[in-house]
Scaffold this motif. Structure first.
Motif, PDB file in Angstrom:
ATOM      1  N   ALA A  13      86.601  51.729  69.500  1.00  0.00           N
ATOM      2  CA  ALA A  13      86.227  52.944  68.765  1.00  0.00           C
ATOM      3  C   ALA A  13      87.348  53.365  67.816  1.00  0.00           C
ATOM      4  N   GLY A  14      88.585  53.302  68.298  1.00  0.00           N
ATOM      5  CA  GLY A  14      89.714  53.716  67.473  1.00  0.00           C
ATOM      6  C   GLY A  14      89.832  52.882  66.220  1.00  0.00           C
ATOM      7  N   ASN A  15      89.681  51.574  66.356  1.00  0.00           N
ATOM      8  CA  ASN A  15      89.785  50.702  65.184  1.00  0.00           C
ATOM      9  C   ASN A  15      88.723  51.030  64.152  1.00  0.00           C
ATOM     10  N   LEU A  40      90.695  59.321  75.614  1.00  0.00           N
ATOM     11  CA  LEU A  40      90.987  60.209  74.484  1.00  0.00           C
ATOM     12  C   LEU A  40      92.394  59.989  73.951  1.00  0.00           C
ATOM     13  N   VAL A  41      93.368  59.914  74.872  1.00  0.00           N
ATOM     14  CA  VAL A  41      94.748  59.747  74.420  1.00  0.00           C
ATOM     15  C   VAL A  41      94.905  58.408  73.703  1.00  0.00           C
ATOM     16  N   MET A  42      94.346  57.348  74.284  1.00  0.00           N
ATOM     17  CA  MET A  42      94.478  56.027  73.674  1.00  0.00           C
ATOM     18  C   MET A  42      93.746  55.967  72.335  1.00  0.00           C
ATOM     19  N   PHE A  43      92.588  56.576  72.294  1.00  0.00           N
ATOM     20  CA  PHE A  43      91.787  56.572  71.071  1.00  0.00           C
ATOM     21  C   PHE A  43      92.586  57.128  69.891  1.00  0.00           C
ATOM     22  N   GLY A  44      93.279  58.222  70.129  1.00  0.00           N
ATOM     23  CA  GLY A  44      94.074  58.815  69.055  1.00  0.00           C
ATOM     24  C   GLY A  44      95.072  57.823  68.491  1.00  0.00           C
ATOM     25  N   GLY A  45      95.772  57.139  69.386  1.00  0.00           N
ATOM     26  CA  GLY A  45      96.776  56.169  68.939  1.00  0.00           C
ATOM     27  C   GLY A  45      96.170  55.039  68.133  1.00  0.00           C
ATOM     28  N   TRP A  46      95.065  54.476  68.640  1.00  0.00           N
ATOM     29  CA  TRP A  46      94.443  53.354  67.927  1.00  0.00           C
ATOM     30  C   TRP A  46      93.940  53.776  66.561  1.00  0.00           C
ATOM     31  N   ALA A  47      93.288  54.943  66.523  1.00  0.00           N
ATOM     32  CA  ALA A  47      92.688  55.372  65.255  1.00  0.00           C
ATOM     33  C   ALA A  47      93.770  55.564  64.195  1.00  0.00           C
ATOM     34  N   ILE A  48      94.870  56.195  64.577  1.00  0.00           N
ATOM     35  CA  ILE A  48      95.933  56.428  63.598  1.00  0.00           C
ATOM     36  C   ILE A  48      96.544  55.105  63.155  1.00  0.00           C
ATOM     37  N   LEU A  83      86.667  62.572  56.694  1.00  0.00           N
ATOM     38  CA  LEU A  83      86.912  62.019  58.025  1.00  0.00           C
ATOM     39  C   LEU A  83      88.411  61.893  58.261  1.00  0.00           C
ATOM     40  N   ASP A  84      89.114  61.489  57.199  1.00  0.00           N
ATOM     41  CA  ASP A  84      90.560  61.365  57.289  1.00  0.00           C
ATOM     42  C   ASP A  84      91.191  62.712  57.601  1.00  0.00           C
ATOM     43  N   ASN A  85      90.692  63.746  56.934  1.00  0.00           N
ATOM     44  CA  ASN A  85      91.262  65.077  57.130  1.00  0.00           C
ATOM     45  C   ASN A  85      91.006  65.632  58.523  1.00  0.00           C
ATOM     46  N   THR A  86      89.980  65.138  59.201  1.00  0.00           N
ATOM     47  CA  THR A  86      89.737  65.610  60.562  1.00  0.00           C
ATOM     48  C   THR A  86      90.335  64.670  61.600  1.00  0.00           C
ATOM     49  N   ILE A  87      90.144  63.363  61.372  1.00  0.00           N
ATOM     50  CA  ILE A  87      90.579  62.396  62.377  1.00  0.00           C
ATOM     51  C   ILE A  87      92.106  62.314  62.473  1.00  0.00           C
ATOM     52  N   LEU A  88      92.758  62.418  61.319  1.00  0.00           N
ATOM     53  CA  LEU A  88      94.207  62.229  61.329  1.00  0.00           C
ATOM     54  C   LEU A  88      94.920  63.279  62.181  1.00  0.00           C
ATOM     55  N   PRO A  89      94.713  64.586  61.917  1.00  0.00           N
ATOM     56  CA  PRO A  89      95.379  65.565  62.776  1.00  0.00           C
ATOM     57  C   PRO A  89      94.914  65.470  64.229  1.00  0.00           C
ATOM     58  N   LEU A  90      93.618  65.253  64.429  1.00  0.00           N
ATOM     59  CA  LEU A  90      93.096  65.138  65.793  1.00  0.00           C
ATOM     60  C   LEU A  90      93.736  63.955  66.502  1.00  0.00           C
ATOM     61  N   GLY A  91      93.836  62.845  65.779  1.00  0.00           N
ATOM     62  CA  GLY A  91      94.433  61.638  66.352  1.00  0.00           C
ATOM     63  C   GLY A  91      95.879  61.872  66.747  1.00  0.00           C
ATOM     64  N   TYR A  92      96.639  62.516  65.861  1.00  0.00           N
ATOM     65  CA  TYR A  92      98.039  62.787  66.182  1.00  0.00           C
ATOM     66  C   TYR A  92      98.140  63.692  67.392  1.00  0.00           C
ATOM     67  N   LEU A  93      97.249  64.681  67.444  1.00  0.00           N
ATOM     68  CA  LEU A  93      97.253  65.608  68.571  1.00  0.00           C
ATOM     69  C   LEU A  93      96.979  64.852  69.876  1.00  0.00           C
ATOM     70  N   LEU A  94      95.933  64.004  69.839  1.00  0.00           N
ATOM     71  CA  LEU A  94      95.540  63.288  71.054  1.00  0.00           C
ATOM     72  C   LEU A  94      96.635  62.331  71.508  1.00  0.00           C
ATOM     73  N   THR A  95      97.163  61.565  70.535  1.00  0.00           N
ATOM     74  CA  THR A  95      98.106  60.536  70.950  1.00  0.00           C
ATOM     75  C   THR A  95      99.424  61.149  71.402  1.00  0.00           C
ATOM     76  N   ALA A  96      99.711  62.375  70.938  1.00  0.00           N
ATOM     77  CA  ALA A  96     100.951  63.031  71.356  1.00  0.00           C
ATOM     78  C   ALA A  96     100.771  63.764  72.682  1.00  0.00           C
ATOM     79  N   THR A  97      99.532  63.863  73.145  1.00  0.00           N
ATOM     80  CA  THR A  97      99.270  64.578  74.392  1.00  0.00           C
ATOM     81  C   THR A  97      99.694  63.716  75.580  1.00  0.00           C
TER      82      THR A  97
END
Lengths: 315, 328
Positions: B118-120, B201-209, B132-146
């Motif tokens: 999913a992240g890829n 969720l945490v992993m998804f953020g990292g992969w997506a970014i 999508l970039d404007n929503t996914i990017l901050p969300l992704g950083y938030l998730l992966t930093a959690t």
């Protein structure tokens, strides 16, 4: 036949427009190889790229480009797509890295051609003939780019770029990263491509004027976004009328002169900022023969057949 | 090819040897006395304590010199014998680990694979769709930093404690014995969902970014610009970019899969999920040399095998590696 009229292209930056190409007007005849020369930042690459690939931060401001009687929609990235490769093609500055590293070259060419609606197998015999012409084995089609030397990649890209016989070929700094003997070979190939009718007109963008002397039919000299002079190569070297062209030619090293004893000449000063360039001729700050009139932009006028100059002193 | 593999295998064996040696050493550096802790739980009379103490020290072969313990450890290892757990005495370490590992795989394998997939794809989409970039990017950083356990606690609080939608501990309800029936399977899935979601969720953020950044990098690279200058349609350029951007992601996936045995210690502790991570915590708290050793041995194996597999996969997917082998 390429006609460029009043082409103006600026770069959009947060501090305003960088006026990289101002009111360019010139023609290139069929079969003509035109050298486009000037120092770094003079707008030669901007001019070359705007003819095929005008994308942000480049901004189309005005002007027309007509190729073989048809106007190119250079301001529209999407509409221009159809003209790219078939009518206008590019050998990029970065030819060494222009091939996808994870695809075999033959397969990449096939996918590229199919995506443009050309059948690979129809073109394959011609592709092989051209590989022979540039002295590459047919095996490169089965290789990955990493298996080729820099010169081989360069030649491969040259063949790929000209495969659909474009009317206009833009060769951007293609000799910059090569050693002298390879440079010569690459230049001769460009002439060969022209002679065989693979391409009609060619623009060679370079800061190395001495290369143009050998292969270009005409040379267009630019300075700070303005066209200075366009003339047949002989005239540019022997009888240039624009002071910048003269100083540029004068600063080339000459055979038989020992530069340990005599200093190599340069042009004092540096080009103006193009963000808010001074009005008039942009060379006037460095020009030894500048006078009052130079605060007006000199028109690019034909002073003798095929010889265009933009200088108040030359008319 | 044979030389390449031979060299790789040699390096992996050497790494295994060194890692296992360190694995053997580390628990023994821990302060405290495992036998004492075992006996204090039993709570016997002082005279019996002394007798039992000598008995257990001998039973665990902790009375022989250290070098002998080390040699014995390797001997046992080759026979698949990792010793007996002190904490769960007298169960063999192997039995405990074998019982726990399926839970780890069941939890982590779907979390890693699904989040990777999913992240890829979401990351690749974000690279070219502005909103999508404007929503996914901050969300992704938030998730992966959690931190995993923090998100786990938040999920437990909202979806478990407050709304009672999901159970908050264990792998299945205590009234069941593991068996094959629809109710049991549903119960297991019900327990599985929250820990899975927190990992996913945490992993998804990292992969997506990661994917988003890689795609942008590839789309800006010279071969993409060249294709574009030749009027190639976007779909082909994107296909190339996606493929090339996948290479680092495959490495990342392998590293994650290598940690599959103990990649979720914090999560398993929060949810009291009976995987290796949960066991490691208890083993450490009880100074259980053999169990700690055994768990880490499986972690070492997991990491090494995953790395080795990825070396093989790279040979297949990246011509640069494949061709580089002959040039070595």
């Amino acid at each position: 036949m390429l006609q460029v009229e009043n082409l103006t292209v600026y770069y959009k930056t947060i501090r305003g427009y960088v006026q990289a190409l101002e009111q360019a007007t010139f023609k290139i005849a069929d079969g003509e190889i035109m050298g486009l020369a000037g120092e770094s930042g003079c707008g030669k690459t901007t001019l070359g790229h705007s003819l095929i690939y005008l994308r942000p931060p480049m901004n189309y401001i005005g002007g027309r480009v007509v190729l073989d009687g048809q106007e190119l929609p250079i301001w529209d990235m999407e509409k221009m797509r159809e003209f790219r490769y078939r009518h206008v093609s590019l050998i990029p500055q970065y030819a060494m890295n222009a091939l996808n590293p994870t695809r075999k070259i033959g397969r990449m060419i096939a996918e590229l051609l199919e995506s443009r609606g050309v059948n690979y197998n129809d073109v394959l015999p011609e592709l092989k003939r051209r590989l022979d012409l540039v002295q590459l084995t047919h095996d490169v089609l089965k290789m990955y780019p990493i298996e080729l030397s820099g010169g081989m990649k360069q030649r491969t890209v040259m063949v790929v770029s000209t495969l659909l016989n474009p009317s206009l070929l833009i060769a951007d700094e293609i000799t910059s990263a090569l050693d002298v003997s390879t440079q010569k070979a690459v230049c001769e190939m460009l002439v060969e491509f022209r002679d065989r009718g693979f391409v009609k007109s060619t623009i060679i963008i370079t800061h190395d004027i001495s290369i143009l002397y050998q292969i270009a039919d005409s040379i267009l000299v630019m300075y700070a976004g303005q066209l200075s002079e366009k003339a047949p190569s002989e005239i540019i070297f022997r009888d240039a009328r624009h002071p910048y062209t003269r100083l540029l030619i004068g600063s080339l090293p000459k055979v038989g002169v020992r530069y340990r004893e005599e200093r190599l000449r340069g042009i004092p000063g540096s080009p103006p900022q193009l963000l808010n360039p001074p009005p008039g001729c942009r060379f006037r700050e460095r020009c030894p023969v500048a006078f009052d009139r130079c605060v007006e932009v000199p028109p690019f006028l034909e002073i003798s057949p095929g010889h265009f100059v933009a200088c108040w002193r030359a008319y | 090819m044979v030389r390449y593999l031979g060299r790789k295998i040699f390096i992996y064996l050497l790494t295994f040897f060194v890692a296992v040696t360190i694995d053997w050493l580390i628990p023994r550096f821990m302060p405290g006395d495992p036998i004492g802790m075992l006996l204090s739980r039993i709570g016997s009379r002082p005279e019996a304590f002394k007798y039992l103490y000598t008995y257990y020290v001998q039973a665990f072969q902790l009375d022989v010199p250290l070098w002998q313990q080390y040699v014995n450890f390797w001997k046992g290892l080759f026979q698949g014998d990792l010793g007996v757990s002190i904490w769960m005495y007298p169960q063999p370490v192997m039995t405990i680990i074998r019982r726990a590992i399926p839970y780890d795989i069941f939890l982590l394998l779907p979390a890693i694979l699904l989040s990777w997939f999913a992240g890829n794809h979401v990351g690749a989409l974000a690279a070219r769709i502005r909103w999508l970039d404007n929503t996914i990017l901050p969300l992704g950083y938030l998730l992966t930093a959690t931190p995993y356990m923090w998100l786990a606690l938040v999920l437990v609080w909202f979806l478990g404690n407050q709304t009672n939608l999901f159970p908050i501990a264990g792998a299945y309800s205590p009234q069941y014995r593991p068996h094959l029936s629809l109710t049991f399977i549903l119960d297991v899935l019900h327990h599985w969902f929250l820990p899975f979601l927190s990992l996913f969720l945490v992993m998804f953020g990292g992969w997506a970014i990661g994917m988003r950044n890689m795609i942008i990098y590839e789309l800006e690279s010279d071969y993409s610009r060249y294709l574009e200058a030749l009027g190639t349609p976007q779909y082909l350029i994107r296909r190339y970019a996606f493929r090339n951007a996948m290479l680092p992601q495959i490495t990342g996936l392998a590293l994650q899969l290598g940690g599959i045995v103990a990649g979720a210690v914090a999560t398993e502790v929060v949810f009291a999920y009976p995987g290796i991570g949960y066991i490691i915590l208890n083993a450490v708290q009880n100074k259980d040399y053999f169990l700690v050793q055994g768990c880490f041995l499986f972690i070492i194996l997991g990491v090494l095998i995953a790395n080795f597999l990825i070396d093989l996969v790279y040979v297949l997917v990246d011509p640069r590696t494949r061709l580089g082998m002959t040039g070595e």
